[in-house]
Design an enzyme around this catalytic site. Structure first.
Site, PDB file in Angstrom:
ATOM      1  N   GLY A  23      93.450  67.045  21.701  1.00  0.00           N
ATOM      2  CA  GLY A  23      93.813  68.227  22.470  1.00  0.00           C
ATOM      3  C   GLY A  23      93.261  69.488  21.844  1.00  0.00           C
ATOM      4  O   GLY A  23      92.569  69.449  20.818  1.00  0.00           O
TER       5      GLY A  23
ATOM      6  N   GLY B  60      93.065  72.948  19.825  1.00  0.00           N
ATOM      7  CA  GLY B  60      93.602  73.258  18.506  1.00  0.00           C
ATOM      8  C   GLY B  60      94.880  74.047  18.520  1.00  0.00           C
ATOM      9  O   GLY B  60      95.871  73.663  17.873  1.00  0.00           O
TER      10      GLY B  60
ATOM     11  N   GLU C  55      93.002  72.757   3.018  1.00  0.00           N
ATOM     12  CA  GLU C  55      91.637  72.710   2.477  1.00  0.00           C
ATOM     13  C   GLU C  55      90.824  73.664   3.329  1.00  0.00           C
ATOM     14  O   GLU C  55      90.549  73.388   4.496  1.00  0.00           O
ATOM     15  CB  GLU C  55      91.095  71.279   2.531  1.00  0.00           C
TER      16      GLU C  55
ATOM     17  N   CYS D  97      82.025  72.941   4.120  1.00  0.00           N
ATOM     18  CA  CYS D  97      82.859  73.923   3.414  1.00  0.00           C
ATOM     19  C   CYS D  97      82.440  74.097   1.965  1.00  0.00           C
ATOM     20  O   CYS D  97      82.614  75.172   1.385  1.00  0.00           O
ATOM     21  CB  CYS D  97      84.328  73.526   3.500  1.00  0.00           C
TER      22      CYS D  97
END
Length: 471
Positions: free
Chosen positions: A200, A202, A244, A278
């Site tokens: 779905g 966010g 994170e 990242c």
């Protein structure tokens, strides 16, 4: 695989909304699949199923949990072709990179968690007490689009091994790899409700997970800005949180006779996966007196990082994940030009007509006050910053709100000394390899908590001390 279902309480079911989200192939700029647009009702069903499953799963002996995970792992490994194909299509990752890093490397991570679970200190005897590491309960896992399998593995595998039940929300942009992992859990015969998948949007699913009283923890990976919002919402019901988040990681080149290996490692970090990583080493710190020599090496090596059709095994860099991401990267490149950074390679991308492609872009004559040196771009854009002393290099490396990753190249003794001064959760020294048994996570605005290794398993537990006079 029927991607138009959700997986709740051990069954593939239709979403409550009856509506769907289309998944775009960024290399072709058109949709090729769709998943349900889950809603709060789906989250509620999944959370209730997980809460029902939790007591029995937490009481299951660790040896049995490990054995079931090994069964799942065997099925998971058989799905490499399907996983690779999904990631190439939904993310645009080149097929060679997708197979090696997005899929096979996740097998290494999974195997590591299975091996380490048997060694984790779930019971610790102290002089006058015994400390038990109890599973937290129901874990809500919210994962990003840039590593659609890896970030799921980092959360789901250790959480379930530690005795928790899970509700997973994969990215709405790249959810398909998570479906194949779900298939492996289903076929392995895990008890109903231990693992649940709710696809779905966010904000809708994430908010419902943060608010749900039966979800005990939120484990989130994404941008720092989004992580702050998720954390604030989750703490409204005193959930445990693990975050994170973003990075703007330095790669420090100490004075050397040979910079080539360091440059190739930096290029792999910032250019592969189209810079959508990242931990990307996005700031290259170089000795001022060797700056011109290093710039020539950069120009010589960068053509090796070919851009094109991700289905071509020879291609190293595919498209960015979406038109939105392309627009963000374009704006940052323009900002760098406007602020006076000098283009050494690449530049503003063309208007897309066959994919959201950006060629590797290198800015030099960058200062650490420039926007391109301070903000996470999430594209194949490298900033070269010169320094005069090692002390200045350390200061520049740490002059960032982030602290996720770093690298130092040079004489071993000095490199270790410099690395110890960098405020980051992970620092590579020369060609040191990634160790999946080590903890992974960031300092400062790069996050809260740790993934990988025993730390990544214990992240999903809470300590209970019994004062029993110990041994």
């Amino acid at each position: 695989m029927d991607f138009e279902k959700l997986y709740i309480d051990g069954q593939w079911i239709s979403g409550a909304s009856g509506t769907f989200i289309e998944i775009e192939n960024p290399a072709e700029m058109k949709p090729f699949a769709r998943v349900p647009a889950g809603n709060a009702a789906d989250v509620d069903a999944a959370a209730r199923a997980a809460a029902r499953a939790f007591p029995g799963w937490a009481a299951t002996p660790l040896s049995e949990r490990i054995a079931l995970m090994e069964t799942m792992f065997g099925i998971f490994k058989e799905l490499e072709p399907e996983l690779t194909d999904s990631i190439v299509k939904e993310l645009g990752a080149p097929v060679s990179f997708a197979a090696a890093k997005h899929v096979r490397y996740q097998y290494v991570r999974t195997q590591s968690y299975i091996e380490l679970a048997a060694k984790a200190p779930f019971v610790e005897h102290l002089p006058q007490s015994t400390v038990y590491r109890e599973p937290l309960g129901v874990i809500g896992c919210i994962t990003p689009w840039n590593y659609p399998l890896g970030q799921v593995v980092q959360k789901v595998i250790p959480a379930i091994l530690a005795g928790n039940a899970v509700v997973l929300k994969p990215s709405q942009h790249t959810p398909l790899a998570a479906y194949w992992l779900t298939d492996a859990f289903d076929r392995a015969g895990f008890p109903k409700g231990v693992f649940n998948l709710v696809a779905g949007r966010g904000s809708e699913i994430g908010n419902a997970m943060c608010d749900h009283p039966l979800i005990d923890m939120i484990s989130f990976t994404g941008s720092t800005e989004a992580g702050i919002l998720v954390s604030q919402r989750a703490l409204g019901t005193m959930k445990r949180i693990s975050m994170e988040l973003g990075g703007k990681s330095p790669c420090v080149l100490l004075e050397s006779q040979n910079y080539e290996a360091a440059i190739r490692m930096c290029f792999d970090s910032i250019f592969l996966n189209a810079g959508q990583t990242c931990t990307a080493l996005s700031r290259l710190l170089v000795p001022h007196e060797d700056k011109k020599q290093i710039e020539e090496l950069l120009k010589q090596i960068v053509p090796e990082y070919t851009v094109g059709d991700p289905m071509d095994p020879a291609i190293k860099i595919g498209p960015l994940s979406s038109a939105h991401q392309l627009q963000i990267v374009r704006q940052y490149i323009q900002k760098g030009i406007n602020e006076g950074a000098r283009l050494l390679a690449g530049g503003l991308p063309d208007e897309p007509d066959h994919g959201y492609y950006v060629h590797p872009t290198i800015f030099t004559d960058v200062t650490n006050t420039m926007t391109v040196a301070r903000e996470e771009i999430f594209g194949p854009v490298l900033c070269v910053i010169a320094y005069d002393t090692v002390e200045e290099a350390v200061a520049i490396a740490n002059d960032t709100p982030y602290g996720l990753n770093g690298a130092v190249w040079g004489p071993k003794e000095l490199a270790v000394k410099v690395a110890r001064q960098i405020r980051a959760g992970n620092v590579y020294i020369n060609d040191g390899p990634r160790d999946v048994a080590a903890p992974f996570g960031g300092f400062k605005e790069s996050g809260i908590g740790r993934e990988s290794g025993i730390d990544g398993i214990l992240e999903f537990t809470e300590p209970q001390a019994l004062f029993d006079q110990g041994n």
